[in-house]
Design a protein around this motif. Structure first.
Motif, PDB file in Angstrom:
ATOM      1  N   GLU A 185       0.827  -1.213   0.000  1.00  0.00           N
ATOM      2  CA  GLU A 185       0.000   0.000   0.000  1.00  0.00           C
ATOM      3  C   GLU A 185       0.856   1.256   0.000  1.00  0.00           C
ATOM      4  O   GLU A 185       0.576   2.207  -0.724  1.00  0.00           O
ATOM      5  N   ARG A 186       1.901   1.262   0.804  1.00  0.00           N
ATOM      6  CA  ARG A 186       2.763   2.443   0.915  1.00  0.00           C
ATOM      7  C   ARG A 186       3.544   2.706  -0.367  1.00  0.00           C
ATOM      8  O   ARG A 186       3.853   3.844  -0.687  1.00  0.00           O
ATOM      9  N   SER A 187       3.887   1.632  -1.103  1.00  0.00           N
ATOM     10  CA  SER A 187       4.709   1.779  -2.302  1.00  0.00           C
ATOM     11  C   SER A 187       3.892   1.798  -3.588  1.00  0.00           C
ATOM     12  O   SER A 187       4.430   2.093  -4.658  1.00  0.00           O
ATOM     13  N   GLY A 188       2.607   1.449  -3.508  1.00  0.00           N
ATOM     14  CA  GLY A 188       1.775   1.416  -4.702  1.00  0.00           C
ATOM     15  C   GLY A 188       2.019   0.192  -5.570  1.00  0.00           C
ATOM     16  O   GLY A 188       1.664   0.178  -6.746  1.00  0.00           O
TER      17      GLY A 188
ATOM     18  N   SER B  98       1.879  -4.238  -6.026  1.00  0.00           N
ATOM     19  CA  SER B  98       0.996  -5.340  -5.641  1.00  0.00           C
ATOM     20  C   SER B  98       1.643  -6.190  -4.558  1.00  0.00           C
ATOM     21  O   SER B  98       2.869  -6.330  -4.494  1.00  0.00           O
TER      22      SER B  98
ATOM     23  N   SER C 161       9.888   3.000  -6.002  1.00  0.00           N
ATOM     24  CA  SER C 161       8.619   2.885  -5.279  1.00  0.00           C
ATOM     25  C   SER C 161       8.804   2.183  -3.940  1.00  0.00           C
ATOM     26  O   SER C 161       8.244   2.607  -2.922  1.00  0.00           O
TER      27      SER C 161
ATOM     28  N   GLY D 224       8.243   3.648  -0.220  1.00  0.00           N
ATOM     29  CA  GLY D 224       7.370   2.977   0.741  1.00  0.00           C
ATOM     30  C   GLY D 224       8.069   2.667   2.049  1.00  0.00           C
ATOM     31  O   GLY D 224       7.448   2.664   3.117  1.00  0.00           O
TER      32      GLY D 224
END
Length: 93
Positions: free
Chosen positions: A23-26, A28, A49, A53
């Motif tokens: 979620e923090r890094s975008g 999966s 990313s 994150g």
């Protein structure tokens, strides 16, 4: 140490679950699992990313990797040359 193991170590140090880092890094959840387990090598954008994150500089993901490579390449290195570079010898002229 692989980059996946380094990411996992940093994630666990921060107390993040895989889901939270995803979620923090975008990224999966499954993609992060593949990276941590060495089944996939992250590209540059993915590394950026993940670093974001984890709230670390991207270079931090590679710190222990270069030290581990130095040790496996020559036993244990004492100089600061990047791994794989030949030594220069003044007598090779």
């Amino acid at each position: 140490m692989s980059i996946g193991m380094q990411i996992r170590r940093l994630r666990e140090e921060r107390g993040y679950s895989l889901k939270e880092l995803a979620e923090r890094s975008g990224l999966s959840f499954r993609g992060l699992i593949y990276i941590e387990h060495g089944r996939r090598n992250p590209g540059v954008l993915t590394i950026l990313s993940i670093a974001s994150g984890l709230n670390v500089a991207p270079a931090r993901l590679f710190e222990d990797l270069s030290q581990a490579a130095d040790k496996t390449e020559t036993g244990q290195r004492n100089d600061s040359r990047p791994a794989g570079l030949p030594t220069s010898d003044a007598s090779d002229g």
